[in-house]
Write a protein that holds these residues in place. Structure first.
Motif, short mmCIF file in Angstrom:
data_model
loop_
_atom_site.label_atom_id
_atom_site.label_comp_id
_atom_site.label_asym_id
_atom_site.label_seq_id
_atom_site.Cartn_x
_atom_site.Cartn_y
_atom_site.Cartn_z
N GLU A 255 0.85 -1.20 0.00
CA GLU A 255 0.00 0.00 0.00
C GLU A 255 0.88 1.23 0.00
OE1 GLU A 255 -3.21 -0.01 2.86
OE2 GLU A 255 -3.19 -2.19 2.93
N MET A 256 0.52 2.21 -0.84
CA MET A 256 1.37 3.37 -1.05
C MET A 256 0.56 4.66 -1.12
SD MET A 256 3.93 1.67 -3.88
CE MET A 256 2.65 0.89 -4.78
N PHE A 257 1.27 5.77 -0.86
CA PHE A 257 0.69 7.09 -1.08
C PHE A 257 1.35 7.72 -2.29
CE2 PHE A 257 0.56 6.69 3.67
CZ PHE A 257 -0.82 6.56 3.78
N GLN A 258 0.54 8.38 -3.11
CA GLN A 258 1.08 9.23 -4.17
C GLN A 258 0.99 10.65 -3.63
OE1 GLN A 258 -1.28 9.28 -7.73
NE2 GLN A 258 0.11 10.61 -8.85
N THR A 259 2.14 11.28 -3.38
CA THR A 259 2.13 12.62 -2.77
C THR A 259 1.75 13.67 -3.81
OG1 THR A 259 4.42 13.09 -3.27
CG2 THR A 259 4.00 11.92 -1.21
N LYS A 260 1.54 14.88 -3.31
CA LYS A 260 1.15 15.99 -4.19
C LYS A 260 2.16 16.20 -5.31
CE LYS A 260 -2.25 17.69 -1.33
NZ LYS A 260 -3.65 17.68 -1.67
#
Lengths: 384, 384
Positions: A255-260
């Motif tokens: 699971e990952m975040f795509q930052t701004k």
């Protein structure tokens, strides 16, 4: 090794919906399975060859169960690792390995692992209990807001809380925990990696996840994620790296975040079939469950590409309803092309309990997304 | 009616591979199933809720089994119809209906039905036994060559023989039979129709079948058939008509010949999931098994279109091998993209026994056809 219609036995720790969906593939290949679960009403009690009722955290129960099988896997991380270690030392193949599981089960260790291996992740600090964390907050060594995570036994939104003020700390349990910097992100993404003991490795396409605002459970999973191809490539590369660094065997959901600014940060991993891969049963050439089975048996991995776009809607128990489950409007959603409900087989519903999911497939992802909303509006998991 | 995670019970007569594949969908929907089969090693003994061992042709066994369920279906035609009729008269829903089954079980009656309903079929004559047929052949009232078919209990190539000379009649059983004119044909085709009690009706695409020259069992099923679109339309229209005329509920597999001049002749039908529809598990939006289930429960039918092209290869026991089965080279075929083996779960192989099948899916049917040949060359069903 001859797995098919033979005396070979696969043991599965945990008999929930993940185990149940895995059993569809063991049946397809006619591979013998033994399942251990604490509940006599576990969804996997049917379709395995032998069902055992017992505590997954109890050393003797897990050890004695494991002695009867050739390969052992799990569909839930909360199992007795010492028993797995002893079984492995005595020649039972355990995949994913207890060593990997140890590195994942404790979120503090998991975060340290990312840092040590140069895997991008949000900055964090580890605390042996809540008291220590409070002291650091008071000393302003940890600045607000941050994400508090219980180091162990967190599941489906339990064990995670956004802390915006000191008072938010009041009702948290006094357990080992981490404080993670809050990183503003555009998207929550996930990549499922499958790897076998030979080291053959494949990733599924990047999926996009949308969470229910209250229950903190995934509401829609969209495959492929509607993101830039370069970001998708980066996410897949990072997921591959995580699986290889863990020397992982089986499925690893990253699971990952795509930052701004389009950076990818690893949030956490699950070493098993994952909610974010359920769409694969209908949409992929090889489902995540079949590929988990292929991986832990050291068989060649199947094609992880999609035949069509897929969207998954979780079916969770409606607030205000407890008791014998009724799937309201299920006939209405069955009338829509490309809609497949999966009913996990839990007789009793309660608020936010995971009762099933619905997959929507379509050649056109925009159409699939519209149908998913329609499905979501129609179906309700209520009680009699 | 609430079928999902409820007390509702579906009864299935027959526990072979067709029943087994149907159970994958009853598990997916969490519908309770009772299965009756004469063999304690039936492939469906696992994954049903309750398994009963008993004779499918015995009135009391079938009747007593049927009294315990709400809806009754079958995966084999050779069941006691009188028991089905009594159950139906007492309120058990039986789909397909015993009336339809009666019209199909006897091939003489089935052929007469086509003639009465102006459904194109090869000309035939019925005989109460072999003796009567021999007299007509001697009197030249039936001209050689022709196709002899046993009126009842024919299955998988048993009960069918091409008679080219009087001596070919010698070893045939003295049973009710038909003599059918031999019609030269280009292709053997099949169309699966699904119809629910409301009368909602859908056809799967036309498939092409290739038979093993010796065993008279289907070797490849190719979907879609590589035929002219107009011929395909005609075949689907005829299949729809057959299902409607039979007032059929559930799946009806309509086997047909495409003659040299592109006429379509109905050969015979099977009122159940069919070998020619196995490709649908991987290739179709809704598999034949799920659609059978939807139909007999009067649920909306699923989309019968294909996501990708599909080819099915039967896995039958190799000549010269009997005993505990081994699937030689199964790992090699698993390494090929888009290849899925289905192992039926029979421990013992024998020559030409149906042990499983392999589905090959690909966006490009020409590639799928090449891979199917490769699969066919690699895999062998042998014994230890």
């Amino acid at each position: 090794m001859n797995y098919f219609s033979s005396d070979f036995k696969l043991g599965i720790l945990g008999g929930g919906q993940l185990g149940k969906m895995l059993l569809a593939d063991t049946r397809k290949f006619d591979i013998q399975t033994y399942v251990l679960d604490p509940s006599e009403e576990a969804p996997s009690r049917i379709a395995c060859n032998k069902f055992f009722q017992g505590n997954l955290m109890d050393f003797d129960t897990v050890y004695n169960f494991g002695k009867n099988v050739d390969v052992l896997t799990f569909e839930i991380e909360l199992v007795n690792i010492e028993a797995l270690e002893k079984l492995e030392s005595e020649g039972v193949k355990v995949f994913p390995s207890p060593k990997t599981l140890r590195g994942i089960q404790n979120k503090g260790k998991q975060k340290d692992f990312y840092v040590e291996n140069n895997i991008p992740t949000a900055p964090h600090k580890r605390f042996k209990d809540l008291k220590d964390l409070k002291i650091e907050v008071e000393n302003a060594a940890v600045s607000l807001p941050f994400v508090w995570k219980s180091a162990e036994f967190g599941y489906d939104g339990n064990g995670v809380k956004v802390v915006r003020s000191v008072s938010d700390l009041e009702n948290l349990p006094n357990v080992e925990c981490i404080a993670e910097e809050m990183v503003p992100f555009k998207n929550e993404l996930a990549v499922i990696v499958v790897r076998n003991p030979k080291g053959e490795i494949k990733t599924y396409p990047v999926v996009e996840m949308e969470f229910h605002p209250e229950a903190n459970q995934v509401e829609y999973v969209i495959c492929p994620a509607r993101i830039d191809e370069k970001v998708a490539e980066k996410a897949r590369a990072i997921a591959l790296n995580v699986s290889e660094k863990f020397n992982h065997v089986g499925l690893l959901a990253v699971e990952m975040f795509q930052t701004k600014d389009d950076e990818i940060l690893v949030n956490e991993v699950a070493p098993r079939p994952h909610n974010s891969g359920h769409y694969s049963i209908e949409a992929s050439y090889t489902s995540q469950f079949e590929n988990h089975l292929r991986a832990i048996l050291d068989l060649p991995l199947g094609n992880t590409d999609s035949k069509v776009a897929g969207i998954m809607v979780n079916l969770v128990g409606e607030e205000g309803f407890s008791g014998q489950v009724v799937y309201e409007n299920i006939e209405e959603i069955l009338a829509i092309d490309g809609v497949t409900p999966h009913i996990y087989g839990k007789r009793e519903t309660r608020p936010f309990r995971k009762m099933g999911h619905v997959t929507i497939v379509n050649e056109d992802i925009t159409k699939a997304r519209k149908i998913a909303e329609e499905v979501k509006k129609l179906i309700r998991v209520i009680s009699k």
